[in-house]
Design a protein around this motif. Structure first.
Motif, PDB file in Angstrom:
ATOM      1  N   TYR A   1     -91.501 -87.436 -12.596  1.00 41.96           N
ATOM      2  CA  TYR A   1     -90.029 -87.422 -12.615  1.00 41.96           C
ATOM      3  C   TYR A   1     -89.486 -87.056 -11.339  1.00 41.96           C
ATOM      4  CZ  TYR A   1     -84.950 -86.934 -13.897  1.00 41.96           C
ATOM      5  OH  TYR A   1     -83.706 -87.164 -13.767  1.00 41.96           O
TER       6      TYR A   1
ATOM      7  N   GLU B   1     -81.490 -59.704 -10.645  1.00 40.00           N
ATOM      8  CA  GLU B   1     -81.892 -59.322  -9.260  1.00 40.00           C
ATOM      9  C   GLU B   1     -80.806 -58.406  -8.411  1.00 40.00           C
ATOM     10  OE1 GLU B   1     -82.391 -62.077 -10.918  1.00 40.00           O
ATOM     11  OE2 GLU B   1     -84.479 -62.617 -10.425  1.00 40.00           O
TER      12      GLU B   1
ATOM     13  N   MET C   1     -76.072 -66.006 -15.229  1.00 40.61           N
ATOM     14  CA  MET C   1     -77.437 -66.776 -14.843  1.00 40.61           C
ATOM     15  C   MET C   1     -77.203 -67.888 -13.848  1.00 40.61           C
ATOM     16  SD  MET C   1     -78.510 -68.571 -18.489  1.00 40.61           S
ATOM     17  CE  MET C   1     -78.480 -67.002 -19.300  1.00 40.61           C
TER      18      MET C   1
ATOM     19  N   PRO D   1     -85.260 -66.363 -16.681  1.00 38.35           N
ATOM     20  CA  PRO D   1     -83.671 -66.189 -16.484  1.00 38.35           C
ATOM     21  C   PRO D   1     -82.963 -66.250 -17.809  1.00 38.35           C
ATOM     22  CG  PRO D   1     -84.509 -68.399 -15.634  1.00 38.35           C
ATOM     23  CD  PRO D   1     -85.840 -67.432 -16.165  1.00 38.35           C
ATOM     24  N   ARG D   2     -83.453 -66.467 -18.826  1.00 37.49           N
ATOM     25  CA  ARG D   2     -82.919 -66.753 -20.174  1.00 37.49           C
ATOM     26  C   ARG D   2     -83.579 -66.487 -21.391  1.00 37.49           C
ATOM     27  NH1 ARG D   2     -81.379 -73.000 -19.363  1.00 37.49           N
ATOM     28  NH2 ARG D   2     -83.565 -73.755 -19.284  1.00 37.49           N
TER      29      ARG D   2
ATOM     30  N   LYS E   1     -90.055 -65.446 -14.075  1.00 38.33           N
ATOM     31  CA  LYS E   1     -90.116 -64.873 -12.991  1.00 38.33           C
ATOM     32  C   LYS E   1     -91.134 -63.888 -12.770  1.00 38.33           C
ATOM     33  CE  LYS E   1     -85.214 -64.463 -13.115  1.00 38.33           C
ATOM     34  NZ  LYS E   1     -84.011 -63.472 -13.402  1.00 38.33           N
TER      35      LYS E   1
ATOM     36  N   ASP F   1     -79.545 -90.133 -11.646  1.00 33.83           N
ATOM     37  CA  ASP F   1     -80.505 -89.154 -12.542  1.00 33.83           C
ATOM     38  C   ASP F   1     -79.885 -87.420 -12.169  1.00 33.83           C
ATOM     39  OD1 ASP F   1     -81.666 -87.987 -10.326  1.00 33.83           O
ATOM     40  OD2 ASP F   1     -83.553 -89.028 -10.725  1.00 33.83           O
TER      41      ASP F   1
ATOM     42  N   ILE G   1     -90.712 -94.532 -11.529  1.00 29.67           N
ATOM     43  CA  ILE G   1     -91.366 -95.573 -11.798  1.00 29.67           C
ATOM     44  C   ILE G   1     -92.861 -95.256 -12.240  1.00 29.67           C
ATOM     45  CG2 ILE G   1     -91.949 -97.868 -10.717  1.00 29.67           C
ATOM     46  CD1 ILE G   1     -89.669 -97.297  -8.792  1.00 29.67           C
TER      47      ILE G   1
ATOM     48  N   ASP H   1     -79.013 -68.005 -26.265  1.00 30.43           N
ATOM     49  CA  ASP H   1     -78.296 -66.953 -25.294  1.00 30.43           C
ATOM     50  C   ASP H   1     -76.951 -66.777 -25.904  1.00 30.43           C
ATOM     51  OD1 ASP H   1     -80.069 -66.565 -23.016  1.00 30.43           O
ATOM     52  OD2 ASP H   1     -80.050 -68.551 -23.098  1.00 30.43           O
TER      53      ASP H   1
ATOM     54  N   HIS I   1     -86.617 -69.624  -5.135  1.00 27.36           N
ATOM     55  CA  HIS I   1     -85.377 -69.778  -5.794  1.00 27.36           C
ATOM     56  C   HIS I   1     -85.202 -69.560  -7.139  1.00 27.36           C
ATOM     57  CE1 HIS I   1     -87.948 -73.460  -6.432  1.00 27.36           C
ATOM     58  NE2 HIS I   1     -87.336 -73.391  -7.633  1.00 27.36           N
ATOM     59  N   ARG I   2     -86.282 -69.000  -7.557  1.00 25.57           N
ATOM     60  CA  ARG I   2     -86.104 -68.256  -9.027  1.00 25.57           C
ATOM     61  C   ARG I   2     -85.896 -66.696  -9.109  1.00 25.57           C
ATOM     62  NH1 ARG I   2     -91.314 -72.052 -10.819  1.00 25.57           N
ATOM     63  NH2 ARG I   2     -90.140 -73.816 -10.885  1.00 25.57           N
ATOM     64  N   SER I   3     -86.316 -66.104  -7.914  1.00 23.55           N
ATOM     65  CA  SER I   3     -86.275 -64.504  -7.962  1.00 23.55           C
ATOM     66  C   SER I   3     -86.633 -64.216  -6.621  1.00 23.55           C
ATOM     67  CB  SER I   3     -87.269 -63.941  -9.143  1.00 23.55           C
ATOM     68  OG  SER I   3     -86.695 -62.673  -9.220  1.00 23.55           O
TER      69      SER I   3
ATOM     70  N   GLU J   1     -87.498-100.725  -9.550  1.00 25.78           N
ATOM     71  CA  GLU J   1     -88.802-100.589  -8.610  1.00 25.78           C
ATOM     72  C   GLU J   1     -88.536-101.096  -7.269  1.00 25.78           C
ATOM     73  OE1 GLU J   1     -92.398-101.379 -10.237  1.00 25.78           O
ATOM     74  OE2 GLU J   1     -92.056-100.687 -12.109  1.00 25.78           O
TER      75      GLU J   1
ATOM     76  N   SER K   1     -94.904 -97.915 -13.506  1.00 27.13           N
ATOM     77  CA  SER K   1     -95.775 -99.110 -13.811  1.00 27.13           C
ATOM     78  C   SER K   1     -97.059 -99.094 -12.930  1.00 27.13           C
ATOM     79  CB  SER K   1     -95.171-100.429 -13.954  1.00 27.13           C
ATOM     80  OG  SER K   1     -94.494-100.339 -12.460  1.00 27.13           O
TER      81      SER K   1
ATOM     82  N   ILE L   1     -88.710 -70.646 -16.935  1.00 25.84           N
ATOM     83  CA  ILE L   1     -89.800 -70.210 -16.053  1.00 25.84           C
ATOM     84  C   ILE L   1     -89.865 -69.106 -15.746  1.00 25.84           C
ATOM     85  CG2 ILE L   1     -90.887 -71.217 -13.989  1.00 25.84           C
ATOM     86  CD1 ILE L   1     -90.713 -73.504 -15.580  1.00 25.84           C
TER      87      ILE L   1
ATOM     88  N   ALA M   1     -84.608 -68.194 -23.590  1.00 22.03           N
ATOM     89  CA  ALA M   1     -85.594 -69.139 -24.091  1.00 22.03           C
ATOM     90  C   ALA M   1     -85.877 -70.346 -23.334  1.00 22.03           C
ATOM     91  CB  ALA M   1     -85.228 -69.761 -25.550  1.00 22.03           C
ATOM     92  N   GLN M   2     -86.873 -70.917 -22.979  1.00 26.78           N
ATOM     93  CA  GLN M   2     -86.990 -71.953 -22.393  1.00 26.78           C
ATOM     94  C   GLN M   2     -86.696 -71.649 -20.615  1.00 26.78           C
ATOM     95  OE1 GLN M   2     -85.654 -76.019 -23.425  1.00 26.78           O
ATOM     96  NE2 GLN M   2     -85.241 -75.075 -25.715  1.00 26.78           N
TER      97      GLN M   2
ATOM     98  N   MET N   1     -82.176 -92.123 -10.605  1.00 26.82           N
ATOM     99  CA  MET N   1     -83.097 -93.342 -10.409  1.00 26.82           C
ATOM    100  C   MET N   1     -84.271 -92.817 -11.255  1.00 26.82           C
ATOM    101  SD  MET N   1     -83.699 -96.285  -8.712  1.00 26.82           S
ATOM    102  CE  MET N   1     -82.168 -95.736  -7.573  1.00 26.82           C
ATOM    103  N   PRO N   2     -84.603 -93.614 -12.215  1.00 26.77           N
ATOM    104  CA  PRO N   2     -85.728 -93.260 -13.058  1.00 26.77           C
ATOM    105  C   PRO N   2     -87.053 -93.326 -12.532  1.00 26.77           C
ATOM    106  CG  PRO N   2     -84.898 -95.218 -13.600  1.00 26.77           C
ATOM    107  CD  PRO N   2     -84.039 -94.718 -12.642  1.00 26.77           C
TER     108      PRO N   2
ATOM    109  N   HIS O   1     -91.376 -88.768  -7.793  1.00 28.78           N
ATOM    110  CA  HIS O   1     -91.633 -90.255  -7.913  1.00 28.78           C
ATOM    111  C   HIS O   1     -92.723 -90.696  -7.092  1.00 28.78           C
ATOM    112  CE1 HIS O   1     -86.932 -91.190  -8.204  1.00 28.78           C
ATOM    113  NE2 HIS O   1     -87.323 -90.411  -9.092  1.00 28.78           N
TER     114      HIS O   1
END
Lengths: 762, 297
Positions: free
Chosen positions: B45, A751, A671, B193-194, B201, A279, B4, A696, B266-268, A123, B6, B199, B196-197, B1-2, B48
């Protein structure tokens, strides 16, 4: 002398019947990882450890004027390091050593480290990092290859070209004139992120007169050199004890030297252990990637499809500093003309500087880029010539005694044609190609859901040079050490890193093969530079082949030494173990073997001619796929990978290497898309940088051909990188059949596919 | 960096009334409901952002997670998880699109935590279940100490991550009329984009009736095609009351651009999203045409 040049024969002479080589012996690394007991760097005890973070540039190209520390933050509770605090040389030593550990003048990429902070807890560290601002004067950035080559703006201190390689065989310019047909093509490949499961991380602990580094890495001795230079210490004062490392793929070859240096600087100034762990977002944004490439081909043919001349212009985007780019470029160039016999070749290759984060090593090391271009171009040429791409390859594959672009005579190591034929058989290529043609024809007139489906099958033929480029293996003089233990077992000491490939297991296996002992009696010691010899880096598909050969030899010599001292051959394994224990009780018993290039090995770095590599692995990859023409989405139906690797050390691991490499390459092909904007990766998270999931991964048929190579005592050539090279061009070639479209770049995303398909229909 | 956490504050009410009272008492203090947290955690995450305030709904499962028939409507409690939606036989009979959509949300682990209410209140136009509520003309039940009100889902989202939910309100349920008529045509597809799992488009959910050869109550609903989930109203109106024909399918597909406003990100790309939207509408409408579907593309 029981140890002969041929372990196969000598082994047959012993009473001990269990062979180690070629067996699926139990994986040594498995249990600790499965049980969660494996200790990664962030699992080290936290007592007294401070946490480190990096202050990074927020512009891609600028003059650094100053660092401003917010007075509202209590700076007495943290430690700050800038370039001015570096006791030794401010440099990350790689090939050209042009990268500073911390910049103090010019910022060359967004995210470049400017300062470091260590704090007692995360922190406080975060607050400190948020309390620093940089004063900068912007400079014009360069992001495109053409802009870099134009050199109006200089990223480096000369002409933006890190290295230029000209590889010449015959006279390509003249030969092009005499060709019946000349066909040109331009190809592009994108950056790729390694996505090792464990992000980069290091911990540094000051000692009385030096430092101990622990962390995630592929090359412990690179870190010894880098940290010693940075801290101004003699190398023996830097001890590197690697932690269990969660994957590398080349991403932990050169980059860890930088972060280890940072941790060491912080620990040195803080006078306490400091842990520096990225990270995922920080790792994705600021660590190295596969070099993006542009490759131009100008190819001369006879009308019946014989290669007359190949002119290849290859440019890699190296990013802001050269890192390993000069060597990546070299491998890229040497592989650019592929496994084909052509008498007239000119390959002009350049690695250029841009204001992107520095690129680095990645599985394949430049070869996937040039091989994508070549193997896609060959199918393109075959179509133009009206020939079958299989026949074109058959006509031109290198045969025994043939010479590659670098002039290397492959001798008998030339199973390319065999690999091709086997892959055609295993995949039932010709029949399936016909079936897909029928399928596509029917689909185009269908009224059912089938009308939105198209299928294709394609292949690629390629090779990978085993071990480091040219004279580098000779330069490293890698060593392995075998040591007798008091219980009669034999310890193997190397600095080879287990990064998921099963290194500990095969190290024991290969030593056991040389020793002709049960593998259970061989202990593979964990690397620790205080005791492990420098066996060279864990890179370049060299572990099982190059260092593996040393382990075989060391095992044989160890046995010879024991038998000599014990007065004669010992056929019984238990008797041998007793003899070892007996000898060890008298005096230390060890054997050290160092690499020496084979007497017939010659490489001329000046002309880039000669033995570029010790040997080559040959492979053919077949991809069958289906396209949904509503969305341009591609489903890979199956993959066949056939490869000659000399000898298979561990069939299960070897198959795993191929399956993993193919999957990683399918990601690159279809991809994995690094989206850059002003030098920043916009999709730097695991949601938006999509890698393949298990859903995949297609069914795969993996076949090994084994033609033991005489330059290695066990006959094994390299494997790890090879499977990453073939899938992308095989995908492009399969798409050519499915849609009738020439795709000249990867990733080939929906695309790109959908507009190309729809434009073609209208 | 995780990240925070708290300095984040969490309040955990023990029943719905307690939750609504707490929200009423702390109206403008920035308390946000926290259900499965599968998107919230990612945001913490990523950004932050410290010092956030969360109304933890984990103890309200019993009153708010049920799926049941209520008169001629189906009522889904806001805390029902994607896994609940996927497994519910009641929902499978009432509208199979719901289970299909829930099955493509994130990973299995996410589906076990992520709630239908969270997916809606989160306000992302990429939410995988959202076009289904749009196509179903679903209503949302919003509760506060001031009482309960019902809002059509279509009016709930007002902009990118903006909704009509007041700071003292909780989303308590989704209500819709079951659609089990065999003459209804339904369609759901997520393009990601794949396998499974991924987001989205683009997400597309569609429902239409076909009676005596005429289309009626046509609903063409899209996600990731604008700042909110969107109905392609022009195309719907074009198709309404008409027999499906080749020319109608083409006209409807070409009309989509009037309502859909996708962007390059950035996804499509906007271009890709438009093309896919047209093709999926073609497939949906033409799917009713039997032998008369248009030639392949």
């Amino acid at each position: 002398m029981p140890a002969t040049q041929n372990p196969v024969t000598s082994f047959a002479q012993t009473a001990f019947s269990e062979r180690a080589l070629g067996q699926n012996v139990p994986r040594r690394e498995g249990a600790a990882k499965l049980c969660g007991k494996a200790c990664y760097v962030d699992d080290l005890p936290r007592q007294d450890v401070w946490f480190g973070g990096t202050v990074r540039a927020d512009v891609p190209h600028a003059r650094l004027l100053g660092i401003r520390y917010d007075p509202r933050f209590d700076w007495s509770c943290v430690v700050v390091v800038t370039a001015a605090d570096i006791p030794g040389e401010n440099v990350v030593p790689v090939v050209m050593s042009d990268q500073p550990a911390l910049t103090d003048s010019i910022i060359r990429y967004h995210g470049e480290p400017v300062a470091l902070i260590a704090a007692p807890d995360v922190e406080t560290l975060q607050q400190a990092l948020d309390s620093v601002t940089l004063e900068t004067a912007p400079l014009e950035p360069v992001f495109e290859i053409d802009d870099a080559l134009a050199a109006k703006v200089l990223v480096d201190d000369s002409d933006n070209v890190f290295r230029h390689i000209d590889l010449r065989k015959g006279d390509a310019v003249a030969a092009l004139q005499s060709a019946d047909v000349v066909i040109e093509g331009e190809y592009h490949t994108g950056a790729q992120e390694h996505v090792y499961l464990e992000p980069q991380g290091m911990q540094a602990e000051p000692t009385e007169d030096g430092v101990i580094i622990r962390g995630s890495m592929q090359c412990p001795y690179y870190i010894v050199e880098g940290v010693a230079l940075l801290l101004g210490l003699p190398p023996e004062k830097v001890r590197v004890i690697p932690c269990v490392t969660g994957g590398g793929f080349g991403g932990k070859e050169d980059f860890p030297t930088l972060i280890a240096g940072h941790a060491a600087l912080l620990a040195h100034k803080a006078k306490r252990p400091v842990r520096l762990i990225y990270d995922r977002v920080e790792d994705l944004r600021y660590t190295s990637k596969r070099h993006p490439a542009r490759v131009r081909h100008k190819t001369g043919w006879t009308r019946d499809g014989r290669l007359v001349a190949m002119q290849i212009e290859l440019v890699l985007d190296g990013g802001a500093y050269s890192t390993l780019s000069p060597l990546v470029l070299q491998r890229s160039a040497i592989h650019a003309a592929g496994p084909y016999q052509c008498d007239h070749i000119h390959i002009a290759a350049r690695a250029v500087a841009t204001n992107h984060p520095p690129r680095g090593a990645f599985r394949g090391f430049g070869a996937p880029q040039s091989l994508f271009a070549l193997e896609t171009h060959l199918d393109y040429c075959a179509a133009k010539l009206g020939l079958d791409p299989i026949d074109v390859r058959r006509r031109n594959v290198i045969r025994p005694g043939g010479t590659l672009a670098c002039g290397q005579n492959v001798g008998d190591d030339a199973a390319v044609g065999e690999v091709l034929e086997r892959a055609l058989t295993e995949s039932d290529f010709v029949a399936r190609r016909q079936a897909y043609a029928t399928f596509n024809q029917r689909a185009s007139s269908s009224t059912s859901v089938e009308r939105f489906r198209r299928r294709g099958i394609g292949l690629s033929l390629f090779m990978h040079g085993t071990g480091l480029n040219g004279n580098a293996e000779g330069f490293f003089k890698s060593e392995v050490l075998l040591r007798g233990n008091s219980d009669g077992k034999v310890s193997v000491l190397t600095d080879l890193m287990e990064i998921g490939q099963g290194t500990q297991t095969i190290v024991a296996q290969l030593a056991a093969e040389g020793l002709r002992l049960p593998v259970e009696w061989v202990v593979a010691e964990e690397p620790d530079t205080a005791v492990s010899p420098n066996s060279g880096p864990t890179v370049a598909s060299r572990t099982a082949a190059v260092v593996g050969g040393l382990l075989i030899t060391a095992g044989q010599r160890f046995r010879a030494k024991v038998e000599h001292r014990s007065g004669g051959p010992i056929l019984d394994a238990y008797a041998f173990r007793s003899a070892v224990a007996e000898l060890v009780s008298q005096e230390p018993l060890q054997v050290r073997v160092a690499y020496r290039p084979p007497p017939d090995f010659h490489w001329d770095e000046e002309t880039q001619q000669g033995d570029a590599y010790l040997a080559y692995t040959w492979s053919c990859c077949v991809v069958a796929l289906e396209v949904d023409t509503l969305t341009g989405e591609v489903k890979v139906l199956d993959v066949t990978a056939v490869q000659d690797v000399g000898r298979v050390v561990h069939p299960l691991f070897a198959t795993g290497q191929v399956e993993g490499g193919v999957t990683q390459a399918l990601g690159w092909a279809l991809m994995e898309n690094c989206v850059w904007s002003e030098g920043v990766m916009k999709n730097a998270n695991m949601t938006d940088y999509t890698i393949p999931t298990a859903m995949d991964v297609p069914p795969m048929r993996v076949v090994f051909l084994e033609h033991p190579h005489p330059r290695f005592p066990h006959g094994a050539k390299g494997l790890g990188e090879l499977p990453a090279e073939g899938p992308a061009p095989a995908v492009a070639n399969a798409l050519r059949q499915a849609l009738g479209i020439h795709f000249d770049r990867v990733p080939i995303t929906p695309e790109i596919i959908l507009p190309a398909w729809e434009d073609r229909q209208s | 960096m995780p990240a925070i956490v708290s300095d984040h504050r969490v309040h955990t009410p023990s029943d719905v009334d307690d939750a609504l009272r707490f929200l009423a008492d702390h109206r403008d203090e920035g308390w946000r409901p926290l259900a499965g947290g599968t998107d919230v955690m990612v945001g913490i995450y990523r950004d932050h952002t410290g010092g956030q305030r969360w109304l933890n709904l984990s103890r309200l499962q019993a009153p708010l997670a049920g799926i049941r028939r209520e008169d001629d409507l189906i009522r889904i409690g806001a805390l029902a998880t994607m896994a609940d939606l996927r497994k519910s036989s009641l929902l499978a009979a009432a509208c199979p699109l719901i289970g299909q959509a829930a099955a493509v949300v994130g990973a299995t682990q996410v589906q076990n935590r992520a709630t239908v209410g969270g997916n809606i209140v989160n306000g992302s136009p990429a939410g995988d279940t959202l076009p289904v509520w749009l196509a179903l003309d679903a209503e949302l039940e919003l509760a506060s100490t001031r009482g309960r009100r019902q809002v059509p889902y279509e009016q709930f989202m007002t902009g990118y991550r903006r909704t009509v939910l007041e700071s003292d309100e909780l989303l308590t349920a989704i209500l819709f009329r079951p659609r089990s008529d065999e003459r209804l045509r339904m369609y759901f597809r997520k393009v990601a984009p794949r396998a499974a799992q991924g987001i989205s488009k683009l997400v597309f959910a569609a429902i239409a009736g076909l009676e005596d050869g005429y289309l009626h109550e046509v609903r063409l609903a899209f996600g990731s095609m604008g700042p909110t989930t969107i109905r392609a109203r022009a195309a719907e109106q074009l198709a309404e009351g008409k027999p499906p024909s080749l020319s109608l399918v083409e006209k409807a597909a070409e009309t989509l651009a009037r309502d859909l406003t996708p962007i390059d990100d950035h996804r499509s790309t906007a271009d890709y999203r438009h093309r896919v939207a047209r093709n999926l509408v073609r497939e949906f409408l033409a799917g009713n045409l039997g032998d008369h579907i248009p030639a392949a593309r």
